[in-house]
Write a protein that holds these residues in place. Structure first.
Motif, PDB file in Angstrom:
ATOM      1  N   GLY A 108     -23.839 -13.410 -45.074  1.00 53.67           N
ATOM      2  CA  GLY A 108     -23.892 -14.307 -45.965  1.00 53.67           C
ATOM      3  C   GLY A 108     -23.817 -13.959 -47.367  1.00 53.67           C
ATOM      4  N   LEU A 109     -24.488 -13.128 -47.849  1.00 54.33           N
ATOM      5  CA  LEU A 109     -24.414 -12.411 -49.180  1.00 54.33           C
ATOM      6  C   LEU A 109     -23.120 -11.931 -49.522  1.00 54.33           C
ATOM      7  N   LEU A 110     -22.352 -11.342 -48.707  1.00 54.64           N
ATOM      8  CA  LEU A 110     -21.208 -10.779 -48.845  1.00 54.64           C
ATOM      9  C   LEU A 110     -19.995 -11.886 -49.216  1.00 54.64           C
ATOM     10  N   LEU A 111     -20.371 -12.771 -48.066  1.00 59.06           N
ATOM     11  CA  LEU A 111     -19.279 -13.994 -48.096  1.00 59.06           C
ATOM     12  C   LEU A 111     -19.415 -14.840 -49.521  1.00 59.06           C
ATOM     13  N   ALA A 112     -20.809 -14.945 -49.806  1.00 59.32           N
ATOM     14  CA  ALA A 112     -20.897 -15.743 -51.053  1.00 59.32           C
ATOM     15  C   ALA A 112     -20.260 -14.929 -52.122  1.00 59.32           C
ATOM     16  N   ALA A 113     -20.413 -13.550 -52.488  1.00 61.36           N
ATOM     17  CA  ALA A 113     -19.928 -12.836 -53.467  1.00 61.36           C
ATOM     18  C   ALA A 113     -18.476 -12.771 -53.300  1.00 61.36           C
ATOM     19  N   LEU A 114     -17.615 -12.682 -52.254  1.00 63.64           N
ATOM     20  CA  LEU A 114     -16.118 -12.891 -52.038  1.00 63.64           C
ATOM     21  C   LEU A 114     -15.684 -14.236 -52.462  1.00 63.64           C
ATOM     22  N   ILE A 115     -16.217 -15.233 -52.071  1.00 67.44           N
ATOM     23  CA  ILE A 115     -15.934 -16.393 -52.319  1.00 67.44           C
ATOM     24  C   ILE A 115     -16.184 -17.010 -53.856  1.00 67.44           C
ATOM     25  N   LEU A 116     -17.376 -16.562 -54.224  1.00 68.24           N
ATOM     26  CA  LEU A 116     -17.703 -17.169 -55.723  1.00 68.24           C
ATOM     27  C   LEU A 116     -17.379 -16.259 -56.745  1.00 68.24           C
ATOM     28  N   GLY A 117     -17.125 -14.948 -56.485  1.00 69.30           N
ATOM     29  CA  GLY A 117     -16.542 -14.100 -57.764  1.00 69.30           C
ATOM     30  C   GLY A 117     -17.683 -13.688 -58.689  1.00 69.30           C
ATOM     31  N   ASP A 118     -17.453 -14.213 -59.809  1.00 67.96           N
ATOM     32  CA  ASP A 118     -18.172 -13.624 -61.079  1.00 67.96           C
ATOM     33  C   ASP A 118     -19.666 -14.353 -60.893  1.00 67.96           C
ATOM     34  N   SER A 119     -19.793 -15.757 -60.434  1.00 66.66           N
ATOM     35  CA  SER A 119     -21.078 -16.379 -60.402  1.00 66.66           C
ATOM     36  C   SER A 119     -22.282 -15.761 -59.561  1.00 66.66           C
ATOM     37  N   PHE A 120     -21.615 -14.824 -58.476  1.00 64.77           N
ATOM     38  CA  PHE A 120     -22.364 -14.584 -57.507  1.00 64.77           C
ATOM     39  C   PHE A 120     -21.831 -12.974 -57.232  1.00 64.77           C
ATOM     40  N   GLN A 121     -22.505 -11.859 -57.691  1.00 64.18           N
ATOM     41  CA  GLN A 121     -22.064 -10.642 -57.939  1.00 64.18           C
ATOM     42  C   GLN A 121     -23.199  -9.754 -56.893  1.00 64.18           C
ATOM     43  N   ILE A 122     -22.505  -8.652 -56.349  1.00 64.67           N
ATOM     44  CA  ILE A 122     -23.539  -7.825 -55.649  1.00 64.67           C
ATOM     45  C   ILE A 122     -22.937  -6.248 -56.510  1.00 64.67           C
ATOM     46  N   ASN A 123     -24.101  -5.838 -56.874  1.00 65.73           N
ATOM     47  CA  ASN A 123     -23.813  -4.408 -57.633  1.00 65.73           C
ATOM     48  C   ASN A 123     -24.117  -3.244 -56.929  1.00 65.73           C
ATOM     49  N   GLY A 124     -23.142  -2.704 -56.505  1.00 68.10           N
ATOM     50  CA  GLY A 124     -23.256  -1.435 -55.640  1.00 68.10           C
ATOM     51  C   GLY A 124     -23.970  -1.387 -54.288  1.00 68.10           C
ATOM     52  N   ALA A 125     -23.484  -0.403 -53.275  1.00 64.65           N
ATOM     53  CA  ALA A 125     -23.908  -0.322 -52.022  1.00 64.65           C
ATOM     54  C   ALA A 125     -25.531  -0.189 -52.064  1.00 64.65           C
ATOM     55  N   THR A 126     -26.077   0.554 -52.719  1.00 65.81           N
ATOM     56  CA  THR A 126     -27.699   0.624 -52.668  1.00 65.81           C
ATOM     57  C   THR A 126     -28.331  -0.406 -53.054  1.00 65.81           C
ATOM     58  N   GLY A 127     -27.841  -1.091 -54.167  1.00 64.15           N
ATOM     59  CA  GLY A 127     -28.271  -2.443 -54.566  1.00 64.15           C
ATOM     60  C   GLY A 127     -28.107  -3.532 -53.525  1.00 64.15           C
ATOM     61  N   PHE A 128     -27.193  -3.569 -52.709  1.00 65.91           N
ATOM     62  CA  PHE A 128     -26.889  -4.457 -51.813  1.00 65.91           C
ATOM     63  C   PHE A 128     -27.677  -4.180 -50.687  1.00 65.91           C
ATOM     64  N   ILE A 129     -27.941  -3.111 -50.355  1.00 67.67           N
ATOM     65  CA  ILE A 129     -29.010  -2.955 -49.167  1.00 67.67           C
ATOM     66  C   ILE A 129     -30.369  -3.262 -49.587  1.00 67.67           C
ATOM     67  N   VAL A 130     -30.605  -2.959 -50.600  1.00 69.40           N
ATOM     68  CA  VAL A 130     -32.267  -3.335 -51.165  1.00 69.40           C
ATOM     69  C   VAL A 130     -32.204  -4.831 -51.193  1.00 69.40           C
ATOM     70  N   SER A 131     -31.225  -5.475 -51.623  1.00 69.42           N
ATOM     71  CA  SER A 131     -31.291  -6.780 -51.782  1.00 69.42           C
ATOM     72  C   SER A 131     -31.247  -7.576 -50.765  1.00 69.42           C
ATOM     73  N   VAL A 132     -30.575  -7.196 -49.508  1.00 68.98           N
ATOM     74  CA  VAL A 132     -30.436  -7.899 -48.252  1.00 68.98           C
ATOM     75  C   VAL A 132     -31.972  -7.650 -47.742  1.00 68.98           C
ATOM     76  N   VAL A 133     -32.496  -6.402 -47.936  1.00 69.82           N
ATOM     77  CA  VAL A 133     -33.788  -6.212 -47.384  1.00 69.82           C
ATOM     78  C   VAL A 133     -34.876  -7.164 -47.684  1.00 69.82           C
ATOM     79  N   VAL A 134     -34.860  -7.238 -49.311  1.00 65.06           N
ATOM     80  CA  VAL A 134     -35.779  -7.841 -49.902  1.00 65.06           C
ATOM     81  C   VAL A 134     -35.420  -9.370 -49.615  1.00 65.06           C
ATOM     82  N   PHE A 135     -34.333  -9.912 -49.641  1.00 66.10           N
ATOM     83  CA  PHE A 135     -33.953 -11.102 -49.129  1.00 66.10           C
ATOM     84  C   PHE A 135     -34.354 -11.539 -47.836  1.00 66.10           C
ATOM     85  N   ALA A 136     -34.079 -10.714 -46.954  1.00 62.04           N
ATOM     86  CA  ALA A 136     -34.658 -11.093 -45.382  1.00 62.04           C
ATOM     87  C   ALA A 136     -36.089 -11.417 -45.414  1.00 62.04           C
ATOM     88  N   ILE A 137     -36.843 -10.395 -45.986  1.00 63.44           N
ATOM     89  CA  ILE A 137     -38.378 -10.463 -45.916  1.00 63.44           C
ATOM     90  C   ILE A 137     -38.636 -11.766 -46.803  1.00 63.44           C
TER      91      ILE A 137
END
Length: 129
Positions: A18-47
């Protein structure tokens, strides 16, 4: 492996997609910064999403049971908000808050509805009486 753990892992995968799809669709208004940031964000978001779903559902059932359907949407927004504040892996601006919340929530609902062994309920099998 316990069912709740299988369900949480499935939810974690759904949140990541969902986060990847939102980043792909929304571009600059929804950005994921790097692989490590993405993994940390996914875990924090899930919790946070699981925690907020539990808290919001507990509050809504006690005070206004008819609007329980909005639990997931509100929980998704709160989890995105706190995740973007706490981590450097997720930047959301402008309409990204609205559309990102909807994309992640809709995909999460789709993943949640998938049948499988992670479900905590069992249907009674028809049999002889």
């Amino acid at each position: 492996m316990p069912r709740f753990l299988l369900g949480w892992i499935l939810g974690l995968g759904g949140n990541a997609i969902g986060l990847l799809l939102a980043a792909l669709i929304l571009g600059d208004s929804f950005q994921i910064n790097g692989a490590t940031g993405f993994i940390v964000s996914v875990v924090v978001f899930a919790i946070l999403s699981a925690l907020f779903t539990w808290l919001v559902l507990k509050f809504l059932v006690r005070n206004a049971g008819s609007i329980v359907a909005l639990t997931g949407l509100l929980s998704t927004f709160l989890a995105l908000l706190i995740t973007s504040i706490l981590t450097d892996g997720l930047d959301i601006d402008g309409w990204g808050w609205v559309w990102g919340t909807l994309i992640v929530w809709i995909l999460g609902m789709f993943i949640w509805l998938l049948p499988g062994p992670w479900r905590t309920y069992k249907k009674d099998a028809p049999g002889p009486r």
